[in-house]
Enzyme design. Sequence first.
Site, PDB file in Angstrom:
ATOM      1  N   GLU A  43      28.556  10.819  63.717  1.00 35.76           N
ATOM      2  CA  GLU A  43      29.451  11.025  62.592  1.00 35.76           C
ATOM      3  C   GLU A  43      28.910  10.474  61.284  1.00 35.76           C
ATOM      4  O   GLU A  43      28.003   9.641  61.264  1.00 35.76           O
ATOM      5  CB  GLU A  43      30.804  10.420  62.890  1.00 35.76           C
ATOM      6  CG  GLU A  43      30.758   8.933  63.143  1.00 35.76           C
ATOM      7  CD  GLU A  43      32.133   8.444  63.583  1.00 35.76           C
ATOM      8  OE1 GLU A  43      32.414   8.561  64.777  1.00 35.76           O
ATOM      9  OE2 GLU A  43      32.896   7.976  62.737  1.00 35.76           O
TER      10      GLU A  43
ATOM     11  N   CYS B  37      33.261   3.481  61.628  1.00 40.10           N
ATOM     12  CA  CYS B  37      32.376   3.460  62.755  1.00 40.10           C
ATOM     13  C   CYS B  37      32.883   3.924  64.122  1.00 40.10           C
ATOM     14  O   CYS B  37      33.544   3.171  64.833  1.00 40.10           O
ATOM     15  CB  CYS B  37      31.955   2.023  62.905  1.00 40.10           C
ATOM     16  SG  CYS B  37      30.242   1.851  62.939  1.00 40.10           S
TER      17      CYS B  37
ATOM     18  N   GLY C  97      25.579   2.933  65.263  1.00 37.14           N
ATOM     19  CA  GLY C  97      24.230   2.461  65.588  1.00 37.14           C
ATOM     20  C   GLY C  97      23.804   1.255  64.789  1.00 37.14           C
ATOM     21  O   GLY C  97      24.397   0.921  63.771  1.00 37.14           O
TER      22      GLY C  97
ATOM     23  N   CYS D  27      34.338  -2.996  67.263  1.00 29.96           N
ATOM     24  CA  CYS D  27      33.705  -1.753  66.815  1.00 29.96           C
ATOM     25  C   CYS D  27      33.774  -0.654  67.882  1.00 29.96           C
ATOM     26  O   CYS D  27      33.414  -0.865  69.036  1.00 29.96           O
ATOM     27  CB  CYS D  27      32.256  -2.021  66.440  1.00 29.96           C
ATOM     28  SG  CYS D  27      31.380  -0.540  65.917  1.00 29.96           S
TER      29      CYS D  27
ATOM     30  N   SER E  89      26.203  -7.815  58.238  1.00 26.17           N
ATOM     31  CA  SER E  89      27.557  -7.925  58.794  1.00 26.17           C
ATOM     32  C   SER E  89      27.757  -9.359  59.250  1.00 26.17           C
ATOM     33  O   SER E  89      27.233  -9.772  60.277  1.00 26.17           O
ATOM     34  CB  SER E  89      27.710  -6.958  59.976  1.00 26.17           C
ATOM     35  OG  SER E  89      27.593  -5.647  59.493  1.00 26.17           O
ATOM     36  N   LEU E  90      28.493 -10.105  58.455  1.00 29.14           N
ATOM     37  CA  LEU E  90      28.609 -11.539  58.694  1.00 29.14           C
ATOM     38  C   LEU E  90      29.853 -11.860  59.534  1.00 29.14           C
ATOM     39  O   LEU E  90      29.761 -12.410  60.611  1.00 29.14           O
ATOM     40  CB  LEU E  90      28.659 -12.239  57.327  1.00 29.14           C
ATOM     41  CG  LEU E  90      28.656 -13.751  57.293  1.00 29.14           C
ATOM     42  CD1 LEU E  90      27.443 -14.317  57.998  1.00 29.14           C
ATOM     43  CD2 LEU E  90      28.682 -14.233  55.849  1.00 29.14           C
TER      44      LEU E  90
ATOM     45  N   ASN F  50      39.934  -2.193  60.822  1.00 29.04           N
ATOM     46  CA  ASN F  50      40.555  -0.962  61.319  1.00 29.04           C
ATOM     47  C   ASN F  50      40.789  -1.170  62.804  1.00 29.04           C
ATOM     48  O   ASN F  50      39.845  -1.110  63.589  1.00 29.04           O
ATOM     49  CB  ASN F  50      39.598   0.225  61.166  1.00 29.04           C
ATOM     50  CG  ASN F  50      39.716   0.855  59.815  1.00 29.04           C
ATOM     51  OD1 ASN F  50      40.793   1.244  59.392  1.00 29.04           O
ATOM     52  ND2 ASN F  50      38.594   0.952  59.133  1.00 29.04           N
TER      53      ASN F  50
HETATM   54  N1  SAH Z   1      25.147  -1.917  63.131  1.00 21.73           N
HETATM   55  C1  SAH Z   1      25.230  -2.069  61.721  1.00 21.73           C
HETATM   56  C2  SAH Z   1      25.788  -0.875  60.984  1.00 21.73           C
HETATM   57  C3  SAH Z   1      26.970  -0.159  61.564  1.00 21.73           C
HETATM   58  S1  SAH Z   1      28.549  -0.949  61.470  1.00 21.73           S
HETATM   59  C4  SAH Z   1      25.998  -3.324  61.367  1.00 21.73           C
HETATM   60  O1  SAH Z   1      26.467  -3.999  62.267  1.00 21.73           O
HETATM   61  O2  SAH Z   1      26.079  -3.657  60.191  1.00 21.73           O
HETATM   62  C5  SAH Z   1      29.021  -0.879  59.786  1.00 21.73           C
HETATM   63  C6  SAH Z   1      30.031  -1.928  59.377  1.00 21.73           C
HETATM   64  O3  SAH Z   1      31.358  -1.595  59.838  1.00 21.73           O
HETATM   65  C7  SAH Z   1      29.711  -3.301  59.945  1.00 21.73           C
HETATM   66  O4  SAH Z   1      29.903  -4.293  58.986  1.00 21.73           O
HETATM   67  C8  SAH Z   1      30.718  -3.391  61.065  1.00 21.73           C
HETATM   68  O5  SAH Z   1      30.913  -4.701  61.466  1.00 21.73           O
HETATM   69  C9  SAH Z   1      31.936  -2.727  60.449  1.00 21.73           C
HETATM   70  N2  SAH Z   1      32.943  -2.299  61.409  1.00 21.73           N
HETATM   71  C10 SAH Z   1      32.764  -1.777  62.637  1.00 21.73           C
HETATM   72  N3  SAH Z   1      33.937  -1.519  63.234  1.00 21.73           N
HETATM   73  C11 SAH Z   1      34.911  -1.883  62.374  1.00 21.73           C
HETATM   74  C12 SAH Z   1      36.346  -1.889  62.421  1.00 21.73           C
HETATM   75  N4  SAH Z   1      36.996  -1.446  63.478  1.00 21.73           N
HETATM   76  N5  SAH Z   1      37.006  -2.336  61.325  1.00 21.73           N
HETATM   77  C13 SAH Z   1      36.349  -2.773  60.243  1.00 21.73           C
HETATM   78  N6  SAH Z   1      35.007  -2.803  60.144  1.00 21.73           N
HETATM   79  C14 SAH Z   1      34.280  -2.380  61.199  1.00 21.73           C
END
Ligand code: SAH
Length: 338
Positions: free
Chosen positions: A86, A327, A153, A113, A208-209, A284
């Site tokens: 996506e 995501c 990913g 996630c 992503s902290l 989310n």
């Molecule tokens: N793997 C990479 C990029 C993909 S995730 C990473 O970890 O950065 C992209 C961003 O969306 C990341 O900061 C991730 O933590 C956040 N993310 C994933 N699922 C989420 C959710 N359900 N709600 C809010 N942010 C989310």
Amino acid sequence: MIYINDLTFEEMKEYIKKIGEKPFRAEQLFRFFNSEKKLNLNESSNLPKSLRDLDVSKIKIHKIFNSELDETKKFLFSLDDGNLIEGVLMKYKYGYAQCISTQVGCRMNCSFCASTKKGLVRNLRPSEMLGQIYQVEKAFDINVSNVILMGSGEPFDNFDNLLKFLEIIHDEKGHNMSYKNITISTCGISPKIYELADYNKKITLALSLHNPFNEERKKIMPIAKKYDINEVIKACKYYEEKTGTRVTFEYTLIDGVNNKDAHANELSKLLKGMRSHLNIIPLNPIEEYQEKRPDRKKVEDFKNKMNKLGLNATIRRELGSDISASCGQLKRSSEVEH
Ligand code: SAH
């Protein structure tokens, strides 16, 4: 097996030489895929028969979801092997920004996630990362000026293909995208942060902290067991110094989990001295993760607190909130539909 549209220009030149074709064919082919954005070699009027049988990796727009609230569009793309990935297209004042995926699934296992719930299926090839952009540009006759590698990913878990993608998208014979317009988001694989720093382009790194305390971070992000928070921040500082760019820190705000005063204070200590930017993303919620999204006021409070502590913090604008989700959520809701 070689897919010809996975190749960088340098690789294309070598390949053409190896198969005994005339050198100028390399540029012709490279432009066919990356400037004309075509995939069917029979569409080319000036390629010899011998070159029309090369293997090309294809990608198609499978489904489009239009937001009724703004101009955001979300996409499902289908790959040669039937896998779906996506992406999101967002319209800003400056132009179009597209969020793309780098893997089918993910093996990082962050608890909140959706993309990772079925593990990693496979890496995307360079042509499949590029193709997400090219197909959208062609379908809407637009130019995507900014790309964000923040779909499903972990980009640093697919590093070789990532570097090829970067080289091809930047190539002036292709899309000619400036590195400054590219953002790569990672969960924090430190050695790769150093490698990308030494690649030394003005690419924006987003980390992503999600929690400044290592023990708490480990609970939501298993990668933190391998690379602890101090190690990752050190790598980010190196990235900032080496490339002269400002690192973005993503912070998915989870009610009662990472939005307390102690988190704000620790965050400000952790990022002290960096020209960083904190991007607050309200959670989310997904089915497999029981925690909640804080209400608007709590999100604002956290942001204001960070600003008071001297950090540049913003709340991520929620584009296309009616067509759902960060995501992996889009893909999964479509799997349920089918
Ligand atoms: N793997 C990479 C990029 C993909 S995730 C990473 O970890 O950065 C992209 C961003 O969306 C990341 O900061 C991730 O933590 C956040 N993310 C994933 N699922 C989420 C959710 N359900 N709600 C809010 N942010 C989310």
